[in-house]
Each structure stands twice: as structure tokens, then as C-alpha cells.
Scaffold this active site. Structure first.
Site, PDB file in Angstrom:
ATOM      1  N   ARG A   7      45.987  33.424  34.139  1.00 41.71           N
ATOM      2  CA  ARG A   7      45.877  34.960  33.979  1.00 41.71           C
ATOM      3  C   ARG A   7      46.610  35.458  32.565  1.00 41.71           C
ATOM      4  O   ARG A   7      45.910  36.310  31.812  1.00 41.71           O
ATOM      5  CB  ARG A   7      46.161  35.675  35.233  1.00 41.71           C
ATOM      6  N   SER A  34      47.347  42.906  37.108  1.00 36.87           N
ATOM      7  CA  SER A  34      47.051  41.512  37.666  1.00 36.87           C
ATOM      8  C   SER A  34      45.871  40.688  36.864  1.00 36.87           C
ATOM      9  O   SER A  34      46.270  39.712  36.790  1.00 36.87           O
ATOM     10  CB  SER A  34      46.604  41.858  39.216  1.00 36.87           C
ATOM     11  N   GLU A  55      33.835  49.464  40.392  1.00 36.67           N
ATOM     12  CA  GLU A  55      33.282  48.525  39.693  1.00 36.67           C
ATOM     13  C   GLU A  55      31.564  48.746  39.390  1.00 36.67           C
ATOM     14  O   GLU A  55      31.319  48.216  38.312  1.00 36.67           O
ATOM     15  CB  GLU A  55      33.555  47.209  40.619  1.00 36.67           C
ATOM     16  N   PHE A  80      35.401  41.016  43.727  1.00 40.40           N
ATOM     17  CA  PHE A  80      34.799  42.625  43.370  1.00 40.40           C
ATOM     18  C   PHE A  80      33.977  42.533  42.255  1.00 40.40           C
ATOM     19  O   PHE A  80      32.845  43.234  42.133  1.00 40.40           O
ATOM     20  CB  PHE A  80      35.921  43.542  43.015  1.00 40.40           C
ATOM     21  N   ASP A 114      46.495  38.219  50.098  1.00 42.04           N
ATOM     22  CA  ASP A 114      45.551  39.391  50.485  1.00 42.04           C
ATOM     23  C   ASP A 114      44.329  39.073  51.599  1.00 42.04           C
ATOM     24  O   ASP A 114      43.437  39.799  51.893  1.00 42.04           O
ATOM     25  CB  ASP A 114      44.964  40.090  49.183  1.00 42.04           C
ATOM     26  N   ARG A 164      44.689  32.646  39.794  1.00 41.06           N
ATOM     27  CA  ARG A 164      45.801  33.418  39.577  1.00 41.06           C
ATOM     28  C   ARG A 164      46.964  32.829  39.438  1.00 41.06           C
ATOM     29  O   ARG A 164      47.984  33.424  38.987  1.00 41.06           O
ATOM     30  CB  ARG A 164      45.935  34.125  41.099  1.00 41.06           C
TER      31      ARG A 164
END
Length: 310
Positions: A7, A34, A55, A80, A114, A164
Site C-alpha cells: 500500500r 488506507s 463508488e 468495493f 473486517d 494490505r
């Protein structure tokens, strides 16, 4: 091995690309800290558009910006950016073949905390089926940087899948990079393992253990899943007795499916390591999820032995 965060590499590479090309813009769906797109916003606030949790609107805005000559980078979590905005991506970006780059951050199971609503196990399949779409899954932070740089010149839409977490670095920073290139990470003669993302490092660990048992494994990084270099892929299969694919994605529609399609005229046995048609779940750490969904070196090694009939 040295590990770096993909990232962070993406965010810095986007800043560097913005410095090189003043027509590069970035759009964010309220996750900039993020996805690391905020770094671009700090450097070029006049070219950074925070659209909120919208989005579909973000994809349509990116299409509009691309029509004015911009190269638009759309940023959100992979689940997403690929799924929630699918209709807009299909109709407004892919059909007109526009220069929009869709960043799917925290891809696969890497957003371990999550749970299934935030984990993308289907994003490669969703993006791969779209005509004109290039689909990228970098193996490490260095390749992420090279991919983003290459996206400055690519014609048409592209999807880039970003993990991530920190991943081992296999990419030579001085090596020439081209979208579509297949790279052999380790030579071997018995079985070839085609991996993407985190599963390349899992395959490497498996190969090291199997070597102790006298089994030689060739490990190949396929970071451009579409368009797939079929000729290079088939060349990697020369002389081996079997093929294994390894991906952090559903076994349906992802890297494994792409490899099987490419080798449809081959008689080599093939085993696919990936999520077995299931969603993810939340966990205390990433390692626990890789273990639960059988994405460990031992699982790759078992698949290698299976194609060998061991």
C-alpha cells in the site's frame, strides 16, 4: 527476506507518476488513509477528488475525467472498487475503453479484521471477464511501483490488486518491467507453480521444503492475469510433470481458471490452490486466515505431490 508494504509503495508510486504526468488524477471513496491515495492528495490537492462513500459516482466521474484527457486512478477497497461499481465500470469505462485505473486495495483476505464484507475473493473474476480490462496482481512492493509507473502509458482500463500487508520482496528494482511479463522466481524441473500476490512467497517456501524431499519445483510469478502471456506460460511448462496454481482468490474465475484455459490443450495434470468457493471471515491476524483457507506452503506442497501422484 526483506518485506515491504504494497500500500505504501502504491501511494508513493502514484505521487511519482503525478510528478511525471500532469494529466494524472486520483479519486478516493473515503479510504485515503488506507489505500494511501492521500499521499497523492497531499502532493497535488487540485488533482485529488474525495467523493465519499459513493463508488458508483466515483467510477462515473473517472470516466468523465478520462474523456477530457486525464488518466484517472480510482481508489477504494478491492471488494468495493470492483463489485459495487461494476455497472459503471462496464458501461462507462470498459465499453468506451477509457484510461481509468481501478485500485483494489486491501485485496483478498488481507483486511483480516473486517470480515467477509470487506474481503475480496471474487475481484479478479469480476474484472477479468470485462473486455478491454487489464488485470494486475503485484507480487511485492517493488513490482507495485513498477506497475503504477507502467500504468501512466497503458491505453485502456486497468485493475490493480493491492495487498494490505508487508510482503517479501522478489522483484529486482533494477530489472526492466513490462505489463504482461511472466517472471520465473525459482527454477525447477518436476512441477511448475504459477502464483500471484502473497501466494508466490508461499510457493517459494513450499519449493524449499520439497527440495529436501528430492522434488524440484519451478515457481513463476504471474502478476498480469489479463492479458495472459499464453506462449510464455506454455514455455514455463516445458519438461515438467504437472502444474499447480496458487492464488488468494476463489478458485473459480481467477488465476487458476486463466491458467487452465490457457492449457486446455495440454495433458499435464493441474491442481488449484485457492479459496474453495467460500467467503472469508474476520480473524485476529492475516496468518490465521491463510491457515484456515489452506493457503499455506504445506497446502502448495500437497498440491505439488498430488500432481506427481506422490
Amino acid at each position: 527476506m526483506e518485506k515491504k508494504n504494497c500500500r505504501n509503495a502504491y501511494g508513493q508510486a502514484l505521487v511519482d507518476l503525478g510528478k511525471k504526468y500532469d494529466n494524472v488524477v486520483a479519486l478516493e471513496a473515503d479510504l485515503g488513509k488506507s489505500t494511501m491515495s492521500y499521499m497523492f492528495g497531499d502532493a497535488y490537492p487540485e488533482r485529488y477528488f474525495q467523493v465519499g462513500i459513493a463508488e458508483q459516482n466515483m467510477a462515473s466521474m473517472a470516466a468523465g475525467l478520462a474523456l477530457t484527457g486525464k488518466v484517472a486512478f480510482v481508489n477504494s477497497f478491492a471488494v468495493f472498487s470492483s463489485g459495487r461499481a461494476y455497472d459503471q465500470i462496464r458501461s462507462s469505462i470498459c465499453i468506451p475503453n477509457l484510461n481509468v485505473r481501478i485500485c483494489g486495495s486491501s485485496a483478498g483476505l488481507s483486511d483480516y479484521g473486517d470480515g467477509k464484507t470487506h474481503q475480496s475473493v471474487d475481484d479478479i473474476a469480476i474484472m477479468r471477464v470485462l473486455p478491454h480490462m487489464t488485470v494486475l496482481s503485484p507480487v511485492d512492493a517493488v513490482e507495485t511501483e513498477k506497475m503504477v509507473a507502467a500504468l501512466g502509458e497503458l491505453k485502456g482500463p486497468a485493475y490493480i490488486r493491492i495487498n494490505r500487508n508487508d510482503l517479501p520482496v522478489y522483484t529486482d528494482p533494477d530489472a526492466e518491467y513490462h505489463i504482461g511479463k511472466i517472471s520465473t522466481i525459482r527454477e525447477g524441473k518436476d512441477v511448475v507453480v504459477f502464483g500471484s500476490g502473497v501466494m508466490v512467497s508461499q510457493a517459494m517456501a513450499a519449493a524449499e521444503e520439497l527440495e529436501k524431499e528430492g522434488i524440484s519445483v519451478r515457481v513463476v510469478n504471474i502478476s498480469t492475469i489479463k492479458p495472459l502471456d499464453v506462449a510464455a506460460l506454455k514455455a514455463c511448462c516445458e519438461g515438467v510433470k504437472g502444474v499447480v496454481t496458487a492464488e488468494e482468490h476463489n478458485i473459480y474465475g481467477g488465476l487458476g481458471s486463466a491458467v487452465c484455459e490457457a492449457l486446455s490443450d495440454s495433458r499435464l495434470p493441474i491442481k488449484m490452490v485457492g479459496l474453495q468457493d467460500t467467503f472469508g471471515r474476520s480473524a485476529e491476524n492475516y496468518q490465521l486466515l491463510l491457515e484456515k483457507y489452506h493457503l499455506m506452503p504445506a497446502d502448495v506442497a500437497a498440491a505439488v505431490k498430488a500432481v506427481l501422484g506422490a
